[in-house]
Design a protein around this motif. Structure first.
Motif, short mmCIF file in Angstrom:
data_model
loop_
_atom_site.label_atom_id
_atom_site.label_comp_id
_atom_site.label_asym_id
_atom_site.label_seq_id
_atom_site.Cartn_x
_atom_site.Cartn_y
_atom_site.Cartn_z
N HIS A 135 53.84 72.78 -23.86
CA HIS A 135 53.26 72.34 -25.13
C HIS A 135 52.15 71.31 -24.98
CE1 HIS A 135 56.34 69.29 -24.42
NE2 HIS A 135 55.66 68.50 -25.21
N LYS A 136 52.03 70.70 -23.77
CA LYS A 136 50.99 69.68 -23.62
C LYS A 136 50.11 69.85 -22.38
CE LYS A 136 54.25 66.33 -21.73
NZ LYS A 136 54.81 64.99 -21.88
N LEU A 137 50.47 70.77 -21.49
CA LEU A 137 49.68 71.00 -20.28
C LEU A 137 49.37 72.48 -20.12
CD1 LEU A 137 51.80 68.82 -17.82
CD2 LEU A 137 49.62 68.19 -18.84
N GLU A 138 48.38 72.78 -19.27
CA GLU A 138 48.08 74.17 -18.94
C GLU A 138 49.16 74.66 -17.96
OE1 GLU A 138 44.84 76.64 -16.34
OE2 GLU A 138 44.13 74.86 -17.40
N TRP A 144 56.76 71.47 -20.20
CA TRP A 144 55.38 71.01 -20.19
C TRP A 144 54.39 71.93 -20.89
CZ3 TRP A 144 56.55 69.34 -14.64
CH2 TRP A 144 56.85 67.98 -14.60
#
Length: 93
Positions: free
Chosen positions: A26-29, A24
């Protein structure tokens, strides 16, 4: 805020948590170290703690209906990451 928690008995808690964080990141904190992680979704936050024989997952959602969705997302990803290891995931809220 609605809360949910699962204690998953597994010797692979650290490995599963790290795989989820890498998946995750690459798209979430995502913040994590060897034993703890925090993943911020649009609808809530996931905290994880990896112990020697378990992975504890805590979810905090913005709305009640988001809690079921987050549980489903975490559960499906954990089962996929675990591959052949059977996981028993029981959410308590």
């Amino acid at each position: 805020m609605p809360l949910s928690r699962a204690e998953i008995v597994t010797p692979s808690g650290e490995h599963l948590m790290n795989r989820l964080c890498e998946h995750w990141a690459h798209k979430l904190e995502v913040e994590h170290n060897e034993q703890e992680a925090k993943i911020v979704f649009a609808s809530g936050t996931c905290l994880m703690h990896a112990g020697p024989d378990r992975l504890v997952v805590s979810l905090e959602a913005l709305e009640e209906e988001h809690l079921d969705q987050l549980e489903g997302v975490l559960e499906s990803h954990l089962l996929r990451m675990a591959k052949d290891e059977p996981l028993v995931i029981v959410w308590e809220n």
